[in-house]
Motif scaffolding. Sequence first.
Motif, mmCIF file in Angstrom:
data_model
loop_
_atom_site.group_PDB
_atom_site.id
_atom_site.type_symbol
_atom_site.label_atom_id
_atom_site.label_comp_id
_atom_site.label_asym_id
_atom_site.label_seq_id
_atom_site.Cartn_x
_atom_site.Cartn_y
_atom_site.Cartn_z
ATOM 1 N N PHE B 52 -5.119 -2.357 1.697
ATOM 2 C CA PHE B 52 -4.206 -2.878 2.727
ATOM 3 C C PHE B 52 -2.756 -2.695 2.293
ATOM 4 O O PHE B 52 -2.423 -2.866 1.123
ATOM 5 C CB PHE B 52 -4.495 -4.353 2.980
ATOM 6 N N PRO B 53 -1.881 -2.344 3.244
ATOM 7 C CA PRO B 53 -0.472 -2.122 2.898
ATOM 8 C C PRO B 53 0.174 -3.409 2.391
ATOM 9 O O PRO B 53 -0.238 -4.505 2.776
ATOM 10 C CB PRO B 53 0.166 -1.702 4.225
ATOM 11 N N GLU B 54 1.132 -3.236 1.531
ATOM 12 C CA GLU B 54 1.895 -4.376 1.007
ATOM 13 C C GLU B 54 2.535 -5.116 2.171
ATOM 14 O O GLU B 54 2.915 -4.517 3.172
ATOM 15 C CB GLU B 54 2.986 -3.834 0.061
ATOM 16 N N ASN B 55 2.651 -6.428 2.056
ATOM 17 C CA ASN B 55 3.310 -7.275 3.060
ATOM 18 C C ASN B 55 2.572 -7.353 4.389
ATOM 19 O O ASN B 55 3.082 -7.919 5.337
ATOM 20 C CB ASN B 55 4.756 -6.793 3.352
ATOM 21 N N SER B 56 1.380 -6.775 4.468
ATOM 22 C CA SER B 56 0.610 -6.943 5.694
ATOM 23 C C SER B 56 -0.173 -8.249 5.585
ATOM 24 O O SER B 56 -0.280 -8.824 4.505
ATOM 25 C CB SER B 56 -0.361 -5.780 5.899
ATOM 26 N N VAL B 218 1.205 0.145 -2.233
ATOM 27 C CA VAL B 218 1.619 0.178 -3.638
ATOM 28 C C VAL B 218 0.372 0.152 -4.503
ATOM 29 O O VAL B 218 -0.509 -0.692 -4.305
ATOM 30 C CB VAL B 218 2.491 -1.049 -3.999
ATOM 31 N N PHE B 219 0.273 1.100 -5.426
ATOM 32 C CA PHE B 219 -0.872 1.122 -6.337
ATOM 33 C C PHE B 219 -0.356 0.993 -7.760
ATOM 34 O O PHE B 219 0.577 1.688 -8.150
ATOM 35 C CB PHE B 219 -1.656 2.432 -6.182
ATOM 36 N N THR B 220 -0.976 0.100 -8.525
ATOM 37 C CA THR B 220 -0.529 -0.141 -9.890
ATOM 38 C C THR B 220 -1.517 0.457 -10.883
ATOM 39 O O THR B 220 -2.700 0.097 -10.871
ATOM 40 C CB THR B 220 -0.401 -1.650 -10.150
#
Lengths: 253, 421
Positions: B52-56, B218-220
């Motif tokens: 899932f996209p960040e901040n969604s 974002v992938f860490t």
Amino acid sequence: MGILEVKNVGKRFGGLQALSDVNLSVAEGTVHAIIGPNGAGKSTLLNCLVGKLIPDTGSVSFEGQSVLGRKPHEINQMGISRVFQTPEIFGDLTVMENMMIPCVAKRDGAFSLKAYGQMMRDTEIVERAEHMLEDMNMADKREMHAASMSRGDKRRLEIGMCLAQEPRLLLLDEPTAGMARADTNNTIDLLKQIKDTRPITIAIIEHDMHVVFSLAERITVLAQGTPLVEDTPDNIKGHPKVREAYLGESSGH
Amino acid sequence: MTDQTTDTIPAATTSASPKAGGGLLGLTKKDFGLFLLVIALTMLAPFLLNPFPENSAMAQFNAGYPDLMQRFVIFGIFAIGFNILFGLTGYLSFGHAAFLGVGSYAGIWAMKLLTLNVIPSILASMLVAGLFATLVGFISLRRSGIYFSILTLAFAMMSFALAYSVLTPITGGETGMQLQYFDPRILDAALEPGQTPRANLFGLDMATSTNLYFGNWVFTLNVGYYIAAFCMLIAFYLSIRIFRSPFGMMLRAVKSNQNRLNYTGISPKPYTLAAFVISGMYAGLAGGLLVAMDTQVGAERMFWTASGEVVLMTILGGAGTLIGPVLGAGFIKYFENIVSKINEATLHTWFAFLPDGLEDVVVAMIYPFVGKGWHLTLGLLFMAVVIFLPGGLVQGGQKLVGLFRRKKADDKTASSHTPAE
């Protein structure tokens, strides 16, 4: 001297003298039956031979070596295999795996940390087990779960597993107990075939006189924990003491 | 059924030496496929777990952050090891967290006395946990069934109590153990006062992360995670080898019928002890990796609930299966970290589209099952799995695949037979 020598064996459970002064000699290469009424001490005697029980007195020796004080697996490695009254097999494993375990036990001994290597690619063991399954006419059941087989097939597998270890002495504890007539006859035929084709000594505990007289070359009659007579089947049939103690009872049925 | 015969017959007829074990890392085709799948999943986990996209609104279901991913693989190792004992031999240990804890303490002491490099620390964890498992196993394996479980539980509780009180000088008691700048560390250069000691692999800091940005995603990628994942892959590979080896077959025979095994000339005791020590070392490895990731230990790591958790993981995933324990570990850790974070406010935002009165009712109904109530959901799921899928999630997966295959086969031709599973 016999392959198995039992001398003056006695075993007491609390107030019950289960065995007293049992002397028995099983000659090499014969089929020796031990019969007797319920409670005669047949199973106790068998358990003393395989290390499950330790007799209070006397000695048990196999091929000249004492088995007393040894654990069941050690006695087995000496060359004695046992077939149970209710077939004892590895129910969760396939028939092939059941047959491979005694082959591994024979080759690698009581413990081996072979955590590498594919069991199913161990050519030597796979071939031996396959060979044994063919001997037992079970090659078609190779991948079956052992627990899902019929009682007769379980018995056949158990006997096969014992033979895969190439024992010198095979002990059978009422191998046809609870079997239908057809299965009983199959088991008799199998044991006859084993006797004729392998250099093996068989000691059998049995209730079913049909089985005993079809197989045994020597019979010991046990009554109240002590041997009554030991003789050939023909002589046992006519023996007055035996008729009184055992056959007399069973012919009444 | 057919798979197994095709695997074995060519091997038996060709002159394949048992030690060489064939081409694909000594695994059968099927196992190698499974291993490749696990490699792919662990290597791509930072991407797969962040769908899932960040901040969604759904971002809180993302599990692709280093701390949680490390836990997935570390507890995966713990469960894989536990499965070698429980899944194969049927001996249910209720004290395996003791080995995890002992491994952690050994690991942190190696970091205090020797070096901040994680390799000596992990080796020390496995060694000490293995020795401790030998002692505990030797005594506990004198009994089987429930008595064995109770003995292991007693050992674990003793270990916890000792670590919490009497052994404070070496365990740190209630406060636990942390690394300090003034620790001796005879192999490393001394640290400046105030400098934070950080675990590393030949200078590569465990906490190093790289963030990759793709649009809103974002992938860490984290060093610690990949090192732990690498350890898990080795642990998984060794577990496949053990499962398929003569040793593994004997362990299954122990579970199936010890009486027959005894009368087949095999002594079950050394087999069970070896399995116990191996699984203890797996637990030690997991404990060592936990220390390598966060450089601290507390006695609660050995508490009985931690021992119970690994039992749940293994059974939930599928005891006695290869991949089950890893799935179970992932499942439980996901619940613990993700479902537990859903609070009342989150629920209200989700159900904001409902009329006000209804919204409150729905939220009130769901709330006990999430947030602090995540144990309730997990408990219900566990019950459902044990009742309907005694073979765990793996059995569930197999049933689904079987259903799918049958449907496909039915579509193709009505007359064609599906192979019996």
